[in-house]
Enzyme design. Structure first.
Site, PDB file in Angstrom:
ATOM      1  N   ASP A  60       0.195  -1.215  -0.183  1.00  0.00           N
ATOM      2  CA  ASP A  60      -0.005   0.557   0.136  1.00  0.00           C
ATOM      3  C   ASP A  60       0.946   1.006  -0.261  1.00  0.00           C
ATOM      4  O   ASP A  60       1.813   1.289   1.189  1.00  0.00           O
ATOM      5  CB  ASP A  60      -1.251  -0.591   1.201  1.00  0.00           C
ATOM      6  N   ASN A  87       2.717   3.120 -10.336  1.00  0.00           N
ATOM      7  CA  ASN A  87       1.445   2.723 -11.154  1.00  0.00           C
ATOM      8  C   ASN A  87       0.666   3.080 -10.737  1.00  0.00           C
ATOM      9  O   ASN A  87      -0.249   4.432 -11.134  1.00  0.00           O
ATOM     10  CB  ASN A  87       1.392   1.830 -11.813  1.00  0.00           C
ATOM     11  N   TYR A 161      -7.182  15.314  -8.345  1.00  0.00           N
ATOM     12  CA  TYR A 161      -6.461  14.596  -9.783  1.00  0.00           C
ATOM     13  C   TYR A 161      -5.350  15.126 -10.391  1.00  0.00           C
ATOM     14  O   TYR A 161      -4.059  15.659 -10.622  1.00  0.00           O
ATOM     15  CB  TYR A 161      -7.720  14.361 -10.289  1.00  0.00           C
ATOM     16  N   LYS A 165      -1.118  15.632  -9.933  1.00  0.00           N
ATOM     17  CA  LYS A 165      -0.670  14.718 -11.519  1.00  0.00           C
ATOM     18  C   LYS A 165      -0.034  16.076 -11.488  1.00  0.00           C
ATOM     19  O   LYS A 165       1.609  15.801 -12.194  1.00  0.00           O
ATOM     20  CB  LYS A 165      -1.735  14.570 -12.430  1.00  0.00           C
TER      21      LYS A 165
HETATM   22  N1  LIG Z   1      -7.415   4.723 -17.080  1.00  0.00           N
HETATM   23  C1  LIG Z   1      -6.126   6.025 -17.998  1.00  0.00           C
HETATM   24  O1  LIG Z   1      -7.271   6.245 -19.197  1.00  0.00           O
HETATM   25  C2  LIG Z   1      -5.222   7.078 -17.033  1.00  0.00           C
HETATM   26  C3  LIG Z   1      -4.560   8.144 -17.896  1.00  0.00           C
HETATM   27  C4  LIG Z   1      -3.846   8.478 -17.257  1.00  0.00           C
HETATM   28  C5  LIG Z   1      -3.415   8.643 -16.589  1.00  0.00           C
HETATM   29  N2  LIG Z   1      -3.684   6.526 -15.976  1.00  0.00           N
HETATM   30  C6  LIG Z   1      -3.072   7.275 -14.700  1.00  0.00           C
HETATM   31  O2  LIG Z   1      -2.581   5.565 -15.027  1.00  0.00           O
HETATM   32  C7  LIG Z   1      -2.058   4.629 -13.664  1.00  0.00           C
HETATM   33  C8  LIG Z   1      -2.927   3.600 -13.065  1.00  0.00           C
HETATM   34  O3  LIG Z   1      -4.131   4.144 -13.286  1.00  0.00           O
HETATM   35  P1  LIG Z   1      -5.501   2.777 -13.991  1.00  0.00           P
HETATM   36  O4  LIG Z   1      -6.458   2.555 -15.073  1.00  0.00           O
HETATM   37  O5  LIG Z   1      -5.145   1.777 -15.163  1.00  0.00           O
HETATM   38  O6  LIG Z   1      -6.250   2.731 -12.638  1.00  0.00           O
HETATM   39  P2  LIG Z   1      -7.166   1.525 -12.178  1.00  0.00           P
HETATM   40  O7  LIG Z   1      -7.401   0.655 -13.040  1.00  0.00           O
HETATM   41  O8  LIG Z   1      -7.793   1.926 -10.824  1.00  0.00           O
HETATM   42  O9  LIG Z   1      -5.679   1.463 -11.336  1.00  0.00           O
HETATM   43  C9  LIG Z   1      -5.329   1.520 -10.021  1.00  0.00           C
HETATM   44  C10 LIG Z   1      -4.509   0.544  -9.461  1.00  0.00           C
HETATM   45  O10 LIG Z   1      -3.631   1.207  -8.357  1.00  0.00           O
HETATM   46  C11 LIG Z   1      -3.979   0.713  -7.324  1.00  0.00           C
HETATM   47  N3  LIG Z   1      -3.881   1.651  -5.948  1.00  0.00           N
HETATM   48  C12 LIG Z   1      -4.691   2.391  -5.386  1.00  0.00           C
HETATM   49  N4  LIG Z   1      -4.696   3.396  -4.342  1.00  0.00           N
HETATM   50  C13 LIG Z   1      -2.744   2.169  -4.072  1.00  0.00           C
HETATM   51  C14 LIG Z   1      -2.480   2.681  -2.642  1.00  0.00           C
HETATM   52  N5  LIG Z   1      -2.376   3.077  -1.532  1.00  0.00           N
HETATM   53  N6  LIG Z   1      -1.307   1.428  -2.765  1.00  0.00           N
HETATM   54  C15 LIG Z   1      -1.464   0.994  -3.673  1.00  0.00           C
HETATM   55  N7  LIG Z   1      -1.880   0.614  -4.711  1.00  0.00           N
HETATM   56  C16 LIG Z   1      -3.206   1.526  -4.628  1.00  0.00           C
HETATM   57  C17 LIG Z   1      -5.537   0.337  -7.366  1.00  0.00           C
HETATM   58  O11 LIG Z   1      -5.430  -1.056  -6.766  1.00  0.00           O
HETATM   59  P3  LIG Z   1      -7.102  -1.631  -6.120  1.00  0.00           P
HETATM   60  O12 LIG Z   1      -7.488  -2.513  -7.116  1.00  0.00           O
HETATM   61  O13 LIG Z   1      -6.552  -2.330  -4.041  1.00  0.00           O
HETATM   62  O14 LIG Z   1      -8.083   0.200  -6.011  1.00  0.00           O
HETATM   63  C18 LIG Z   1      -5.447  -0.695  -8.401  1.00  0.00           C
HETATM   64  O15 LIG Z   1      -4.247  -1.583  -8.665  1.00  0.00           O
HETATM   65  C19 LIG Z   1      -2.912   5.515 -12.255  1.00  0.00           C
HETATM   66  O16 LIG Z   1      -2.251   6.206 -11.523  1.00  0.00           O
HETATM   67  C20 LIG Z   1      -3.497   6.617 -13.356  1.00  0.00           C
HETATM   68  O17 LIG Z   1      -3.439   8.181 -12.491  1.00  0.00           O
HETATM   69  C21 LIG Z   1      -4.320   6.308 -16.215  1.00  0.00           C
END
Ligand SMILES: NC(=O)c1ccc[n+]([C@@H]2O[C@H](COP(=O)([O-])OP(=O)(O)OC[C@H]3O[C@@H](n4cnc5c(N)ncnc54)[C@H](OP(=O)(O)O)[C@@H]3O)[C@@H](O)[C@H]2O)c1
Length: 196
Positions: A60, A87, A161, A165
Site C-alpha cells: 500500500d 503506477n 486529480y 498529477k
Molecule cells: N486509465 C487512464 O485513462 C489513465 C490515464 C492517465 C493516467 N492514468 C494513471 O495510470 C495509473 C493507473 O491507472 P488505471 O486506469 O490502471 O487505474 P485503476 O484501474 O483504477 O488501477 C489503479 C491501481 O492502483 C491501485 N491503488 C490505488 N491506491 C493504492 C494504494 N494506496 N496502494 C497501492 N495500490 C493502490 C489500485 O488498487 P485497488 O484495486 O485495490 O483499488 C489499482 O490496482 C494511475 O496512476 C492513473 O492516474 C490512467
C-alpha cells in the site's frame, strides 16, 4: 550469462499496472506485482504466472511499513531492483467543482498520487542504486498539464486529480535531474541555503 532484471510495479492487480506487469514478464523480467489487497494481488499474479516469474507483494503506497517490508523482501530475494513503475493512482469520486471539493478529497488523492510515489521511490532507491541501469517510471496524466489546463476551454478541471498529477510531474523532473547530476552546483547551493 545475461543477468535477469527485476521490476516492481505498484497497483498492479488490475488496469494499466497489470498490463505493464505482463509486458515486463514477456521481456523476461522478474516482476514484483504490488497490490494493496493481498487476495487481489495473489489472484493477478496467478493469472500472469504462465507468462513469467511474477511475485505478488503486499504494497500500500500510503503505508510506510508495507513499503519497508516490500523493500526488505526484494533485498533478500534479489539483492537489486532495476525498474520501479510507480503506477498506483486514484481519482476520488464523486467529482465536484473546485469550490465544492472537500479538502479531504485532495489530501486523499495526494497521499497516493504524490506522497505515495515519493515514499515508494525513497524506500526502493537503495535497491535501485545497486542496479547497473536503474529506471523509474511514474504514471502521470495529460490531466496534469498546467499548460493544457490553462489554454484548453474544454479541459476537465478536476482539482484534486489534476493538481496531484501536476505535482507528480514536478516530482518526476526533480528526481530525474537530481539523479542525473547529483553534484550539480545548484543542488549544493540549495543545501547550503538550507543549512544557513
Ligand atoms: N486509465 C487512464 O485513462 C489513465 C490515464 C492517465 C493516467 N492514468 C494513471 O495510470 C495509473 C493507473 O491507472 P488505471 O486506469 O490502471 O487505474 P485503476 O484501474 O483504477 O488501477 C489503479 C491501481 O492502483 C491501485 N491503488 C490505488 N491506491 C493504492 C494504494 N494506496 N496502494 C497501492 N495500490 C493502490 C489500485 O488498487 P485497488 O484495486 O485495490 O483499488 C489499482 O490496482 C494511475 O496512476 C492513473 O492516474 C490512467
Amino acid at each position: 550469462m545475461v543477468e535477469q532484471r527485476v521490476a516492481m510495479v505498484t497497483g498492479a492487480n488490475k488496469g494499466i499496472g497489470f498490463a505493464v506487469a505482463g509486458g515486463r514478464l514477456r521481456q523476461g523480467i522478474v516482476v514484483y506485482l504490488g497490490a494493496r489487497d493481498t487476495a487481489r494481488g495473489d489472484q493477478a499474479a496467478a493469472e500472469l504466472a504462465e507468462v513469467g516469474p511474477v511475485r505478488s507483494v503486499f504494497l500500500d503506497v500510503t503505508d510506510a511499513e508495507s513499503i519497508a517490508a516490500a523493500a526488505d523482501r526484494i533485498e533478500t530475494d534479489e539483492g537489486v531492483l532495476d525498474i520501479l513503475v510507480n503506477n498506483a493512482g486514484i481519482l476520488v469520486q464523486p467529482l465536484h467543482p473546485p469550490s465544492q471539493t472537500p479538502v479531504q478529497d485532495v489530501r486523499q488523492t495526494y497521499e497516493t498520487n504524490v506522497f505515495g510515489v515519493i515514499a515508494v521511490t525513497n524506500g526502493l532507491l537503495p535497491l535501485l542504486r545497486k542496479s547497473r541501469a536503474a529506471r523509474i517510471v511514474n504514471l502521470t496524466s495529460d490531466l496534469g498539464s498546467v499548460a493544457k489546463a490553462a489554454d484548453d476551454p474544454n479541459f476537465p478541471q478536476l482539482l484534486a486529480y489534476n493538481s496531484s498529477k501536476a505535482a507528480l510531474n514536478a516530482v518526476t523532473v526533480t528526481y530525474a535531474k537530481r539523479a542525473a547530476r547529483p553534484e550539480h552546483p545548484r543542488q549544493r547551493r540549495i543545501a547550503w541555503l538550507c543549512r544557513h
